[in-house]
Design a protein around this motif. Structure first.
Motif, PDB file in Angstrom:
ATOM      1  N   VAL A  84       0.840  -0.814   0.151  1.00 35.88           N
ATOM      2  CA  VAL A  84       0.187   0.306  -0.172  1.00 35.88           C
ATOM      3  C   VAL A  84       1.063   1.541   0.510  1.00 35.88           C
ATOM      4  O   VAL A  84       1.716   1.484   1.097  1.00 35.88           O
ATOM      5  CB  VAL A  84      -1.193  -0.328   1.719  1.00 35.88           C
ATOM      6  CG1 VAL A  84      -2.021   1.346   1.543  1.00 35.88           C
ATOM      7  CG2 VAL A  84      -1.603  -1.394   1.591  1.00 35.88           C
ATOM      8  N   THR A  85      -0.029   2.224  -1.283  1.00 31.26           N
ATOM      9  CA  THR A  85       1.101   3.312  -1.099  1.00 31.26           C
ATOM     10  C   THR A  85       0.315   4.489  -0.222  1.00 31.26           C
ATOM     11  O   THR A  85      -0.563   4.516   0.024  1.00 31.26           O
ATOM     12  CB  THR A  85       1.100   3.854  -2.811  1.00 31.26           C
ATOM     13  OG1 THR A  85       1.538   3.480  -3.320  1.00 31.26           O
ATOM     14  CG2 THR A  85       2.564   4.828  -2.730  1.00 31.26           C
ATOM     15  N   ARG A  86       1.996   5.241   0.807  1.00 30.76           N
ATOM     16  CA  ARG A  86       1.329   6.548   0.920  1.00 30.76           C
ATOM     17  C   ARG A  86       1.560   7.204   0.865  1.00 30.76           C
ATOM     18  O   ARG A  86       3.499   7.362   1.383  1.00 30.76           O
ATOM     19  CB  ARG A  86       0.343   5.984   2.385  1.00 30.76           C
ATOM     20  CG  ARG A  86       1.720   5.438   3.239  1.00 30.76           C
ATOM     21  CD  ARG A  86       1.078   4.852   4.698  1.00 30.76           C
ATOM     22  NE  ARG A  86       1.988   4.798   5.960  1.00 30.76           N
ATOM     23  CZ  ARG A  86       1.870   4.179   6.839  1.00 30.76           C
ATOM     24  NH1 ARG A  86       1.068   4.783   7.488  1.00 30.76           N
ATOM     25  NH2 ARG A  86       2.597   3.955   8.119  1.00 30.76           N
ATOM     26  N   ARG A  87       1.957   8.458   1.454  1.00 31.97           N
ATOM     27  CA  ARG A  87       2.731   9.864   1.053  1.00 31.97           C
ATOM     28  C   ARG A  87       3.063  10.558   2.145  1.00 31.97           C
ATOM     29  O   ARG A  87       2.113  10.750   3.594  1.00 31.97           O
ATOM     30  CB  ARG A  87       2.069  10.841   0.534  1.00 31.97           C
ATOM     31  CG  ARG A  87       2.514  12.296   0.128  1.00 31.97           C
ATOM     32  CD  ARG A  87       1.527  12.106  -1.400  1.00 31.97           C
ATOM     33  NE  ARG A  87       2.836  13.459  -1.533  1.00 31.97           N
ATOM     34  CZ  ARG A  87       3.046  13.330  -2.884  1.00 31.97           C
ATOM     35  NH1 ARG A  87       3.390  12.061  -2.982  1.00 31.97           N
ATOM     36  NH2 ARG A  87       3.712  13.996  -3.512  1.00 31.97           N
ATOM     37  N   LEU A  88       4.590  10.223   2.780  1.00 34.96           N
ATOM     38  CA  LEU A  88       4.956  10.578   4.360  1.00 34.96           C
ATOM     39  C   LEU A  88       5.739  11.296   3.731  1.00 34.96           C
ATOM     40  O   LEU A  88       6.500  11.564   3.133  1.00 34.96           O
ATOM     41  CB  LEU A  88       5.679   9.922   4.539  1.00 34.96           C
ATOM     42  CG  LEU A  88       4.536   8.203   4.956  1.00 34.96           C
ATOM     43  CD1 LEU A  88       5.497   6.966   5.215  1.00 34.96           C
ATOM     44  CD2 LEU A  88       3.943   8.335   6.505  1.00 34.96           C
ATOM     45  N   ALA A  89       6.679  12.236   5.063  1.00 34.10           N
ATOM     46  CA  ALA A  89       7.112  13.724   5.160  1.00 34.10           C
ATOM     47  C   ALA A  89       8.615  12.558   5.031  1.00 34.10           C
ATOM     48  O   ALA A  89       8.878  12.323   6.165  1.00 34.10           O
ATOM     49  CB  ALA A  89       6.509  14.530   6.518  1.00 34.10           C
ATOM     50  N   VAL A  90       9.896  13.223   4.598  1.00 35.49           N
ATOM     51  CA  VAL A  90      10.817  13.086   5.294  1.00 35.49           C
ATOM     52  C   VAL A  90      11.332  14.601   5.115  1.00 35.49           C
ATOM     53  O   VAL A  90      11.353  15.470   3.784  1.00 35.49           O
ATOM     54  CB  VAL A  90      11.478  12.652   3.991  1.00 35.49           C
ATOM     55  CG1 VAL A  90      13.835  11.957   4.426  1.00 35.49           C
ATOM     56  CG2 VAL A  90      11.379  10.209   4.393  1.00 35.49           C
ATOM     57  N   GLY A  91      12.153  14.845   6.034  1.00 37.37           N
ATOM     58  CA  GLY A  91      12.740  16.870   5.744  1.00 37.37           C
ATOM     59  C   GLY A  91      11.156  17.558   5.303  1.00 37.37           C
ATOM     60  O   GLY A  91      10.084  17.226   6.425  1.00 37.37           O
ATOM     61  N   ARG A  92      11.615  18.593   5.043  1.00 35.50           N
ATOM     62  CA  ARG A  92      10.842  19.467   4.838  1.00 35.50           C
ATOM     63  C   ARG A  92       9.595  18.520   2.737  1.00 35.50           C
ATOM     64  O   ARG A  92       8.796  19.846   2.777  1.00 35.50           O
ATOM     65  CB  ARG A  92      10.796  19.972   4.273  1.00 35.50           C
ATOM     66  CG  ARG A  92      11.634  20.454   3.325  1.00 35.50           C
ATOM     67  CD  ARG A  92      12.063  22.101   2.363  1.00 35.50           C
ATOM     68  NE  ARG A  92      13.290  21.935   1.268  1.00 35.50           N
ATOM     69  CZ  ARG A  92      14.048  23.202   1.109  1.00 35.50           C
ATOM     70  NH1 ARG A  92      13.799  23.940   2.431  1.00 35.50           N
ATOM     71  NH2 ARG A  92      14.944  23.158   0.620  1.00 35.50           N
ATOM     72  N   ARG A  94       7.391  15.448   1.000  1.00 30.10           N
ATOM     73  CA  ARG A  94       6.431  14.056   1.174  1.00 30.10           C
ATOM     74  C   ARG A  94       6.699  13.325  -0.090  1.00 30.10           C
ATOM     75  O   ARG A  94       6.701  13.937  -1.090  1.00 30.10           O
ATOM     76  CB  ARG A  94       5.127  14.544   1.129  1.00 30.10           C
ATOM     77  CG  ARG A  94       5.020  15.265   2.841  1.00 30.10           C
ATOM     78  CD  ARG A  94       3.104  15.748   2.500  1.00 30.10           C
ATOM     79  NE  ARG A  94       2.719  14.439   3.489  1.00 30.10           N
ATOM     80  CZ  ARG A  94       2.648  14.730   4.701  1.00 30.10           C
ATOM     81  NH1 ARG A  94       3.938  14.868   5.107  1.00 30.10           N
ATOM     82  NH2 ARG A  94       2.349  13.496   5.374  1.00 30.10           N
ATOM     83  N   PHE A  95       7.092  12.474   0.050  1.00 32.51           N
ATOM     84  CA  PHE A  95       7.249  10.959  -1.163  1.00 32.51           C
ATOM     85  C   PHE A  95       5.615  10.415  -0.566  1.00 32.51           C
ATOM     86  O   PHE A  95       5.629   9.924   0.120  1.00 32.51           O
ATOM     87  CB  PHE A  95       8.443  10.337  -1.027  1.00 32.51           C
ATOM     88  CG  PHE A  95       9.887  11.335  -1.451  1.00 32.51           C
ATOM     89  CD1 PHE A  95       9.833  12.188  -2.693  1.00 32.51           C
ATOM     90  CD2 PHE A  95      10.300  12.182  -0.246  1.00 32.51           C
ATOM     91  CE1 PHE A  95      10.370  13.282  -2.670  1.00 32.51           C
ATOM     92  CE2 PHE A  95      11.030  13.567  -0.179  1.00 32.51           C
ATOM     93  CZ  PHE A  95      10.971  13.591  -1.846  1.00 32.51           C
ATOM     94  N   PRO A 155       9.970  20.502  -8.516  1.00 32.27           N
ATOM     95  CA  PRO A 155      10.078  19.162  -9.188  1.00 32.27           C
ATOM     96  C   PRO A 155      10.074  17.634  -9.257  1.00 32.27           C
ATOM     97  O   PRO A 155       9.352  17.417  -8.296  1.00 32.27           O
ATOM     98  CB  PRO A 155      11.800  19.154  -9.304  1.00 32.27           C
ATOM     99  CG  PRO A 155      12.001  19.965  -8.370  1.00 32.27           C
ATOM    100  CD  PRO A 155      10.539  20.857  -7.699  1.00 32.27           C
ATOM    101  N   ALA A 156       9.717  16.630  -9.722  1.00 32.95           N
ATOM    102  CA  ALA A 156       9.743  15.875  -9.928  1.00 32.95           C
ATOM    103  C   ALA A 156      10.630  15.071  -8.580  1.00 32.95           C
ATOM    104  O   ALA A 156      11.983  16.094  -8.385  1.00 32.95           O
ATOM    105  CB  ALA A 156       9.991  14.666 -11.337  1.00 32.95           C
ATOM    106  N   ARG A 157      10.250  13.872  -8.253  1.00 25.55           N
ATOM    107  CA  ARG A 157      11.468  13.560  -6.635  1.00 25.55           C
ATOM    108  C   ARG A 157      12.358  13.375  -7.141  1.00 25.55           C
ATOM    109  O   ARG A 157      13.197  14.002  -6.495  1.00 25.55           O
ATOM    110  CB  ARG A 157      10.916  11.741  -6.574  1.00 25.55           C
ATOM    111  CG  ARG A 157      11.905  11.707  -5.780  1.00 25.55           C
ATOM    112  CD  ARG A 157      11.156   9.799  -4.996  1.00 25.55           C
ATOM    113  NE  ARG A 157      11.011   8.930  -6.387  1.00 25.55           N
ATOM    114  CZ  ARG A 157      11.155   8.135  -6.540  1.00 25.55           C
ATOM    115  NH1 ARG A 157      10.644   7.600  -5.038  1.00 25.55           N
ATOM    116  NH2 ARG A 157      10.671   7.630  -7.126  1.00 25.55           N
TER     117      ARG A 157
END
Length: 168
Positions: A84-92, A94-95, A155-157
């Protein structure tokens, strides 16, 4: 690496698990880069997010992938999150992270940075890349523009991680 005993234990367990995977499940597969080994890089506590347990994030370098990882501090066994995909923060930022589960450590989330790893000639290069990614993600927030129209397009990841924008 860290003074928090639970964080140190969980990171050590993650690294030991992936070393074992490298030596067993992945041994002899052509996707393995023989110049690399399993190493955890830059794990630190994540800022708390609503409805999420305390966790740490960092980069897991292996001979077959490099992933951002969000690892709960307390073991979770939520098999419903696998895949399952979920959007999570890393620093400032979200991925999109994908849920995973391994019997030795429980459920965690991973976001692919590189796979396969043949572009890395050495462990030092792979670790330096992981450190650069984390440094970029953990930069302090810039001054927020007063008008949303002043905000540049995000920008993209991969573009973000390597300083490239979507526009030429």
């Amino acid at each position: 690496m860290t003074t928090d005993p639970m964080l140190a234990y969980r990171i050590s367990a993650l690294e030991a698990l992936f070393r074992q995977i490298a030596d067993t499940r992945m041994a002899g597969l052509p996707i393995m880069n023989a110049a690399l080994r399993v190493e955890v890089v830059g794990f630190e506590l994540c800022p708390s997010e609503p409805d999420l347990p305390a966790a740490a994030s960092g980069v897991l370098v292996t001979p077959w992938f490099m992933n951002l990882v969000r690892l709960p501090l307390a073991r979770e066994d939520d098999l419903g999150r696998v895949g399952v995909t979920r959007r999570l923060a890393v620093g400032r930022e979200r991925f999109d992270f994908i849920g995973a589960h391994e019997a030795a450590i429980g459920t965690f989330d991973a976001c692919s940075l590189f796979s396969p790893m043949f572009d890395f000639a050495s462990q030092d290069t792979a670790v330096a890349t992981a450190q650069a990614v984390l440094a970029r993600l953990r930069e302090p927030l810039p001054n927020v523009a007063k008008d949303a129209a002043e905000q540049p397009e995000r920008p993209a990841r991969r573009g973000f991680l390597f300083g490239r924008s979507r526009t030429p």
